[in-house]
Design an enzyme around this catalytic site. Structure first.
Site, PDB file in Angstrom:
ATOM      1  N   HIS A 155      -1.162 -18.269  27.598  1.00  0.00           N
ATOM      2  CA  HIS A 155      -1.309 -18.862  28.937  1.00  0.00           C
ATOM      3  C   HIS A 155      -2.397 -19.931  28.951  1.00  0.00           C
ATOM      4  CE1 HIS A 155       1.336 -16.093  30.934  1.00  0.00           C
ATOM      5  NE2 HIS A 155       0.635 -15.035  30.573  1.00  0.00           N
TER       6      HIS A 155
ATOM      7  N   LYS B 203     -36.840 -22.316  -1.997  1.00  0.00           N
ATOM      8  CA  LYS B 203     -36.660 -22.841  -3.346  1.00  0.00           C
ATOM      9  C   LYS B 203     -37.283 -24.225  -3.512  1.00  0.00           C
ATOM     10  CE  LYS B 203     -32.730 -19.999  -4.521  1.00  0.00           C
ATOM     11  NZ  LYS B 203     -31.358 -19.894  -4.992  1.00  0.00           N
TER      12      LYS B 203
ATOM     13  N   THR C  83     -29.140 -26.167  -3.592  1.00  0.00           N
ATOM     14  CA  THR C  83     -29.203 -25.377  -4.835  1.00  0.00           C
ATOM     15  C   THR C  83     -27.988 -24.484  -5.058  1.00  0.00           C
ATOM     16  OG1 THR C  83     -30.450 -23.650  -3.714  1.00  0.00           O
ATOM     17  CG2 THR C  83     -31.733 -25.327  -4.886  1.00  0.00           C
ATOM     18  N   GLY C  84     -27.079 -24.434  -4.112  1.00  0.00           N
ATOM     19  CA  GLY C  84     -25.909 -23.558  -4.244  1.00  0.00           C
ATOM     20  C   GLY C  84     -24.839 -24.164  -5.142  1.00  0.00           C
ATOM     21  N   ARG C  85     -23.750 -23.441  -5.286  1.00  0.00           N
ATOM     22  CA  ARG C  85     -22.662 -23.877  -6.159  1.00  0.00           C
ATOM     23  C   ARG C  85     -22.090 -25.207  -5.682  1.00  0.00           C
ATOM     24  NH1 ARG C  85     -17.033 -22.176  -5.513  1.00  0.00           N
ATOM     25  NH2 ARG C  85     -15.902 -21.991  -7.480  1.00  0.00           N
TER      26      ARG C  85
ATOM     27  N   THR D 127     -19.185 -27.061   5.094  1.00  0.00           N
ATOM     28  CA  THR D 127     -18.914 -25.620   5.128  1.00  0.00           C
ATOM     29  C   THR D 127     -17.666 -25.274   5.943  1.00  0.00           C
ATOM     30  OG1 THR D 127     -21.302 -25.383   5.091  1.00  0.00           O
ATOM     31  CG2 THR D 127     -20.017 -23.393   5.565  1.00  0.00           C
ATOM     32  N   GLU D 128     -16.890 -24.321   5.405  1.00  0.00           N
ATOM     33  CA  GLU D 128     -15.727 -23.803   6.120  1.00  0.00           C
ATOM     34  C   GLU D 128     -16.112 -22.513   6.836  1.00  0.00           C
ATOM     35  OE1 GLU D 128     -12.523 -23.439   2.959  1.00  0.00           O
ATOM     36  OE2 GLU D 128     -14.249 -24.243   1.901  1.00  0.00           O
TER      37      GLU D 128
ATOM     38  N   GLU E  19      -1.628 -33.714  11.649  1.00  0.00           N
ATOM     39  CA  GLU E  19      -1.025 -32.399  11.450  1.00  0.00           C
ATOM     40  C   GLU E  19      -0.665 -31.801  12.805  1.00  0.00           C
ATOM     41  OE1 GLU E  19      -3.809 -29.982   9.338  1.00  0.00           O
ATOM     42  OE2 GLU E  19      -3.550 -31.083   7.461  1.00  0.00           O
TER      43      GLU E  19
END
Lengths: 396, 77, 297
Positions: C256, C43, C17-19, C97-98, C215
């Site tokens: 170290h 919810k 239900t979140g953004r 999720t970050e 990377e």
């Protein structure tokens, strides 16, 4: 967040790991008072947020109390490894027989916490890797003492020393878990002539993403993140971090400051490296560079744009990202245009170009069109966009 | 104030908090606020609107309108 | 034709239900992904674009039929959500999720290992098997996904979420399609690394080459080079390593403990050197990728 040595030692002390007697001084005037409690010989250790103090010649030894004030004053007026020294840890100087190395950290490759132990501690420990022993453990159950016993048994320590080193390992491991550390390192952990282990120097890093659940760091130890000099961040970069911290959604604030005239808002990680390289290759000179990633709120982007424009010397900004998946082009356009307007500028004059193809680009294009901002999509590559931005700026 | 998005709530159609209030729970970016037992628009957040249209779907009385200001003005020209 | 997920994969969204959840559901349904339910504690009972919302996974009918979960709850709730998914025997979990605390990530991975669940992420954009399904934000709205991704024979694993779609697009415009593309997440510790995923691609009869976006930092590339040197190349691997000049940038410093654990690995040039030695092909710059891939399928 890297803790200062004295902060880390407070935590160690409260966890029952022996630390040297000592106190913190901010000015030479305080030295006398502390001498009532801590007697010479002493060691004066500048508290800066990086290591390598010994190798840089920043640690001072004091043989008699008389010279303590003088030496403290000298240190407090100097800099070490690029940091102005503003506080010293004044500690009793300990004689010791042996230096050990002990650390708890995460092994990224094995995705597991790891204990590292060596009987060859000190400032060159990484060079004596033959003597290093390690053990991994699970976070799902409490750490078992026998694991520490197994580890220490390799060192062939006797009786009480075996037990006290095992005990320190258990306590450090618990502390590592309890405080969400990403590194808890004692180097050196010394063995004194009295057959005791004492933590002579300590390095603790706390996971920034877990700070929200550690109010005790402030309440119990007075450790705050606010004014911390974790690295040589400028006030400008600090403000960007604050804006980023408003909301956990998306990244919009990892900012690095330079001296040029082009403000860059670019896609994070891999993309930012590519764009930055290209700007340099085409002779552009960035004023700053800020990464956007995830799906930040419009407000976050707006505040960040205002910050970037507030830097003296910024003539224009360029917004260049890879083809986005979740970073919505329309929301990015909204945030940046709003930031430009609230800074008192006209969007199409201040924004050199906008190359962000991807999620919701149709909606984003409508917004950019309305404000007359030069827009590119997949038709040009990230490299070409960087080149165009540099040319537009040079044409002015 | 939103400069991109304007969310409007028609007070005459809205059933109010006692009977409904679904929009307050539904909006993922909290554009609908409860103030003094009344549903109000949080104009601070209007520009955060993701155009998800969930409020339009959930409102039983079609009291909500979401307007894109960047489109409206263009049409008006 | 693909690994981990296809058009039959039944997916749930935790934090629906979140953004992020709402955007994700609409984009995924448009692309044809089978999102069969979602959770949002407190919810339950409503729906998001027709997808039923529950308070917990246990409430869902036909729990056994769930193949994968996408986790988009806020960082503080991620561990709990993933534990819930693992306890409900869901075998593939994508954490979008970050900023998940490192300790939570490691606890999640410890449990997942015990129970045999596969974790992608945290901080992942998800994965896509083009033309079949997508799990996560990857590619964005369906119309954009169709522009960037095309069904085919190249697997992609990317450490950069943002660049995953950019790379796929660079292949698609040259007519080279993809089997399954995975954004593995940008955190220092993630559930699935190159060596975790390589065997799946090797077993997939329709993946003819594997493309990696790498990377600086960590030892994921070095680990892969070692694995390939030991086990041999079953599949041509083409790599692009970003950040050749990051080696020279300030702020990359090893303590170290990191030196002991990682032994000086992590730098771009070192990764490239080890890749080449083990037979992995390295693209000189971004634009060279499509031709290098084409020559080696």
């Amino acid at each position: 967040m890297r803790l200062y040595e004295y902060e880390a030692k407070k935590i160690l002390g409260s966890a029952g790991i022996p630390i040297p007697k000592g106190d913190l001084v901010f000015s030479a005037d305080q030295v006398k008072e502390i001498l009532d409690r801590v007697k010479a010989p002493l060691v004066l250790k500048p508290q800066i947020p990086v290591g390598g103090r010994m190798k840089a010649g920043g640690i001072q030894f004091v043989d008699n109390s008389g010279e303590a004030g003088e030496k403290a004053k000298y240190l407090l007026n100097s800099s070490l490894r690029g940091y102005k020294i503003d506080r010293l840890l004044m500690e009793e100087k300990l004689e010791f027989e042996e230096e050990f190395y002990l650390a708890v950290t995460y092994d990224r490759s094995k995705k597991s916490p790891l204990i590292i132990l060596s009987s060859q501690g000190g400032i060159n420990v990484e060079e004596s890797s033959d003597e290093v022993i390690t053990v991994r453990f699970s976070l799902l159950s409490p750490f078992s003492k026998y694991k520490a016993h197994e580890l220490v048994s390799i060192l062939k320590l006797k009786g009480p020393l075996f037990l006290s080193l095992s005990d320190i390992i258990c306590r450090l491991t618990k502390l590592f878990y309890d405080y969400d550390a990403t590194l808890a390192e004692i180097n050196p952990l010394v063995r004194t002539a009295k057959e005791a282990f004492i933590a002579l120097d300590v390095h603790i890093d706390i996971d920034d993403d877990a700070l929200y659940r550690h109010p005790e760091l402030k309440d119990k130890f007075g450790i705050e993140n606010g004014e911390r000099r974790t690295s040589k961040v400028t006030p400008f970069e600090k403000e960007a971090a604050r804006i980023d911290g408003q909301d956990y959604r998306g990244v919009a604030g990892r900012l690095v400051e330079f001296e040029g005239d082009l403000g860059l808002l670019i896609g994070g990680g891999g993309a930012s490296l590519t764009v930055f390289d290209a700007v340099a290759r085409y002779g552009g000179s960035p004023a700053d560079y800020c990464e956007i990633g995830g799906n930040p709120s419009v407000k976050k982007l707006k505040d960040l744009t205002k910050l970037i424009l507030s830097k003296p010397g910024v003539k224009k900004i360029a917004v260049i990202m890879n083809i986005t998946s979740n970073s919505r082009v329309d929301l990015i356009a909204r945030g940046i245009i709003k930031g430009v307007i609230e800074s008192g500028y006209i969007p199409h004059e201040k924004i050199a170009l906008f190359r962000v193809p991807g999620a919701w680009e149709k909606e984003g294009t409508k917004i950019l069109k309305k404000y007359g901002v030069k827009y590119y999509g997949r038709d040009i590559s990230i490299d070409q966009a960087a080149e165009k931005a540099v040319k537009i700026l040079q044409g002015n | 104030m939103g400069i991109f998005i304007k969310v409007e709530l028609d007070d005459r159609k809205c059933k109010g908090l006692k009977e409904c209030g679904k929009c307050v729970d539904t909006c993922p970016v909290r554009i609908f606020l409860i103030e003094k037992e009344k549903i109000n628009i949080n104009s601070e957040n209007e520009d955060e609107c993701t155009l998800c249209n969930l409020c339009l779907e959930i409102c039983p009385s079609e009291a909500i309108a979401v307007r894109k200001l960047y489109e409206l003005e263009e049409k008006g020209r | 034709m693909s690994i981990l997920a296809d058009e039959t994969t039944n997916i749930i969204v935790q934090g629906i239900t979140g953004r992020e959840g709402t955007i994700l559901v609409r984009d995924s349904l448009d692309y044809g992904a089978r999102i069969v339910g979602g959770t949002s504690p407190g919810k339950g009972g409503r729906d998001i674009y027709g997808v039923p919302v529950y308070d917990c996974i246990r409430q869902m009918n036909n729990r056994d039929g769930i193949d994968a979960s996408i986790v988009v709850v806020p960082p503080a709730f991620v561990k709990d959500a993933v534990f819930e998914a693992i306890d409900n025997k869901i075998e593939l979990i994508i954490i979008v999720t970050e900023r998940v605390p490192r300790r939570d990530t490691v606890e999640i991975l410890c449990l997942a290992k015990e129970r045999g669940a596969r974790i992608i992420g945290p901080n992942s954009l998800g994965l896509i098997s083009p033309g079949k399904t997508k799990l996560g934000m990857i590619g964005g709205p369906a119309e954009d996904v169709r522009k960037a991704y095309q069904r085919g024979y190249v697997g992609i694993i990317s450490r950069s979420g943002g660049m995953t779609t950019e790379i796929a697009f660079s292949l698609t415009i040259k007519g080279i399609g993809q089997s399954t593309c995975i954004s593995i997440g940008g955190d220092p510790i993630v559930g699935s690394t190159f060596i975790d995923l390589l065997p799946l691609y090797e077993k997939d009869p329709c993946t003819k080459a594997l493309l990696l976006f790498c990377e600086p930092g960590g030892t994921m590339e070095e680990d892969l080079a070692e694995y390939v040197a030991k086990n041999g190349l079953q599949l041509p691997i083409i790599a692009f390593v970003a950040g050749r000049f990051a080696d020279k940038m300030p702020g990359v410093r090893f303590g170290h403990a990191a030196s002991i654990v990682e032994g000086g690995k992590g730098r771009t040039q070192e990764k490239i050197r080890r890749f080449k030695r083990s037979g992995i092909l390295v693209a000189k710059d971004f634009s060279e990728i499509p031709s290098l891939v084409r020559r080696n399928i």
